[in-house]
Design a protein around this motif. Sequence first.
Motif, PDB file in Angstrom:
ATOM      1  N   ASP A 192     -35.590   3.439 -36.352  1.00  0.00           N
ATOM      2  CA  ASP A 192     -36.100   2.102 -36.634  1.00  0.00           C
ATOM      3  C   ASP A 192     -35.776   1.142 -35.483  1.00  0.00           C
ATOM      4  N   VAL A 193     -36.026   1.605 -34.243  1.00  0.00           N
ATOM      5  CA  VAL A 193     -35.761   0.751 -33.088  1.00  0.00           C
ATOM      6  C   VAL A 193     -36.667  -0.476 -33.136  1.00  0.00           C
ATOM      7  N   ASP A 194     -36.246  -1.530 -32.489  1.00  0.00           N
ATOM      8  CA  ASP A 194     -37.046  -2.750 -32.420  1.00  0.00           C
ATOM      9  C   ASP A 194     -38.021  -2.716 -31.254  1.00  0.00           C
ATOM     10  N   TYR A 195     -37.630  -2.011 -30.188  1.00  0.00           N
ATOM     11  CA  TYR A 195     -38.495  -1.836 -29.024  1.00  0.00           C
ATOM     12  C   TYR A 195     -38.370  -0.407 -28.517  1.00  0.00           C
ATOM     13  N   LEU A 196     -39.487   0.096 -27.965  1.00  0.00           N
ATOM     14  CA  LEU A 196     -39.476   1.396 -27.304  1.00  0.00           C
ATOM     15  C   LEU A 196     -40.027   1.216 -25.898  1.00  0.00           C
ATOM     16  N   ALA A 197     -39.241   1.608 -24.898  1.00  0.00           N
ATOM     17  CA  ALA A 197     -39.645   1.449 -23.500  1.00  0.00           C
ATOM     18  C   ALA A 197     -40.305   2.725 -22.997  1.00  0.00           C
ATOM     19  N   VAL A 198     -41.450   2.564 -22.334  1.00  0.00           N
ATOM     20  CA  VAL A 198     -42.226   3.676 -21.800  1.00  0.00           C
ATOM     21  C   VAL A 198     -41.981   3.760 -20.296  1.00  0.00           C
ATOM     22  N   SER A 199     -41.466   4.889 -19.830  1.00  0.00           N
ATOM     23  CA  SER A 199     -41.140   5.061 -18.418  1.00  0.00           C
ATOM     24  C   SER A 199     -42.350   5.542 -17.624  1.00  0.00           C
ATOM     25  N   PHE A 200     -42.541   4.983 -16.450  1.00  0.00           N
ATOM     26  CA  PHE A 200     -43.555   5.399 -15.477  1.00  0.00           C
ATOM     27  C   PHE A 200     -45.007   5.324 -15.981  1.00  0.00           C
ATOM     28  N   PRO A 201     -45.400   4.299 -16.753  1.00  0.00           N
ATOM     29  CA  PRO A 201     -46.822   4.203 -17.107  1.00  0.00           C
ATOM     30  C   PRO A 201     -47.631   3.864 -15.861  1.00  0.00           C
ATOM     31  N   ARG A 202     -48.830   4.441 -15.765  1.00  0.00           N
ATOM     32  CA  ARG A 202     -49.687   4.130 -14.626  1.00  0.00           C
ATOM     33  C   ARG A 202     -50.913   3.323 -15.044  1.00  0.00           C
ATOM     34  N   SER A 203     -51.153   3.208 -16.365  1.00  0.00           N
ATOM     35  CA  SER A 203     -52.311   2.471 -16.841  1.00  0.00           C
ATOM     36  C   SER A 203     -52.062   1.990 -18.263  1.00  0.00           C
ATOM     37  N   ALA A 204     -52.956   1.110 -18.733  1.00  0.00           N
ATOM     38  CA  ALA A 204     -52.855   0.623 -20.109  1.00  0.00           C
ATOM     39  C   ALA A 204     -53.021   1.760 -21.106  1.00  0.00           C
ATOM     40  N   ALA A 205     -53.776   2.795 -20.740  1.00  0.00           N
ATOM     41  CA  ALA A 205     -53.994   3.928 -21.647  1.00  0.00           C
ATOM     42  C   ALA A 205     -52.675   4.598 -22.025  1.00  0.00           C
ATOM     43  N   ASP A 206     -51.717   4.645 -21.095  1.00  0.00           N
ATOM     44  CA  ASP A 206     -50.411   5.241 -21.394  1.00  0.00           C
ATOM     45  C   ASP A 206     -49.688   4.439 -22.477  1.00  0.00           C
ATOM     46  N   ILE A 207     -49.789   3.124 -22.405  1.00  0.00           N
ATOM     47  CA  ILE A 207     -49.144   2.258 -23.399  1.00  0.00           C
ATOM     48  C   ILE A 207     -49.846   2.402 -24.742  1.00  0.00           C
ATOM     49  N   GLU A 208     -51.164   2.412 -24.720  1.00  0.00           N
ATOM     50  CA  GLU A 208     -51.924   2.510 -25.966  1.00  0.00           C
ATOM     51  C   GLU A 208     -51.668   3.832 -26.670  1.00  0.00           C
ATOM     52  N   ARG A 209     -51.558   4.920 -25.899  1.00  0.00           N
ATOM     53  CA  ARG A 209     -51.262   6.218 -26.505  1.00  0.00           C
ATOM     54  C   ARG A 209     -49.884   6.212 -27.153  1.00  0.00           C
ATOM     55  N   THR A 210     -48.909   5.641 -26.457  1.00  0.00           N
ATOM     56  CA  THR A 210     -47.555   5.572 -27.018  1.00  0.00           C
ATOM     57  C   THR A 210     -47.545   4.767 -28.305  1.00  0.00           C
ATOM     58  N   ARG A 211     -48.242   3.650 -28.312  1.00  0.00           N
ATOM     59  CA  ARG A 211     -48.278   2.809 -29.519  1.00  0.00           C
ATOM     60  C   ARG A 211     -48.900   3.579 -30.693  1.00  0.00           C
TER      61      ARG A 211
END
Length: 488
Positions: A192-211
């Motif tokens: 139940d973390v409040d934030y999750l940090a994504v390492s080495f994203p190269r595009s918005a698609a990487d963030i959207e996939r993680t979400r």
Amino acid sequence: MSSESNWLRRTKIVCTLGPGSCTAPIITAMISAGMNVARINFSHGNAQEHKALAQLVRKLAKQQQRVVGILGDLQGPKIRIGRFSAGKVNLVQGGVFSLDGNLDINSGSSDVVGIDYANLPNDCRVGDCLLLDDGRIALDIESIDDQLINCRIRIGGVLSDNKGINKLGGGLSAPTLTEKDLLDISLAAEMDVDYLAVSFPRSAADIERTRSLLQSAGSQAGIIAKIERAEAVADQSTMDAIIRSSDAVMVARGDLGVEIGDASLAGVQKKLIKRARQLNRIVITATQMMESMITSPMPTRAEVFDVANAVLDGSDAVMLSGETAVGKFPVETVSSMARVITGAEKIPDISRSEHRLHQKFSSVDETIALSAMYAANHLDGVRAIVSMTETGSTPIQMSRISSNLPIFSSANSNKVHQKLALVRGVHSVLSEVSGLSPDRANQMVVDQLLDLGAVNLGDLVIISKGDYVDMHGGTNTLKIVRVGDAIK
């Protein structure tokens, strides 16, 4: 509630927990010294240890009546060399050295070392520069023969096991989310973390996939994009897309500095901070902020200036890594950082803002949020701003305007407060206002500020709220009240 010393400080402090800071007494002291968010690095330790640490932080924060957020940090595709059979080696400038994808990972020598990423030879070209150990070693590629990369040593030095590999200018094709990261996304949801940090994203698609993966696992945690790749800052559209797709961005200056070069790093840092604030996103400045305090009880003057400049540029938070994870003085480091932040925030220019002053607003709640801040900054006698919020979006929008006045978030949800622990200038008032009439709710939060010592009789308080409690996105009211008067 926050103690006075902590609500007077606006910029937040993120602390990485590790072997040097995993016990209850140390964590308790770090919270007291000013830790706002605890970072748990999934690159080290195991799932059980991470869960136990998050539970301990929440328990100790509750004992101190403080709100401390939990940030989980994915390892990402860190590309590394293998290990040396006879220990570390010394690479001499002008000599030759090779990286070999076919070599046993434990059989490195002074001439060649294995690598853990088989596609590295395909990502490289003759003339490229490979940077090892955070740029301390530089190798110019002279030839590539299948899995063998032959290099000339541009910058030599001592090289030891498992050091990271970057390519100057970026361009390594390793996927952002590894198999380990996919497992750790599920772990983050369990924790139940409040934030999750994504390492080495190269595009918005990487963030959207993680979400998407995180939400499928049952978590609504905020997503932090760690800006580490040259590709992420190569052009304005890519940078903006990554920022917009995230809840926060981290200026991760270690790998980013290696990929784009130290000469470009300061300018990119300032640009990222400014652009994140313009787009109503949280921004963290990280890496080596007080590195010398791993072994010293005092920061260097350069580190003091570094932290102060990050504050002056508008960072929501500054982050400690090895300083608190493995350092000898974790509590002293947090105290030093808090002291430097408070000093920087006394500079008058930091409280002046023209955020969206000459632009049209796009929503009612944003209009109320920014109007409250401009009123607070221009009306004599205002001592605090209160945002009654369901989601936390209104106080985040408020915090984009520079001010020396504290913003107090009043919410029924502790999860909202924990997310706001990362937001500059926003402090939590844990209020249960469901079912209360508007005048009673207003009176409750003003009385809480009086008890806290944030306001005195006769002071003005600006309150933003919606007409209906428990309604998301409904902030439509701005009210100015005087402490001590009957509030209606």
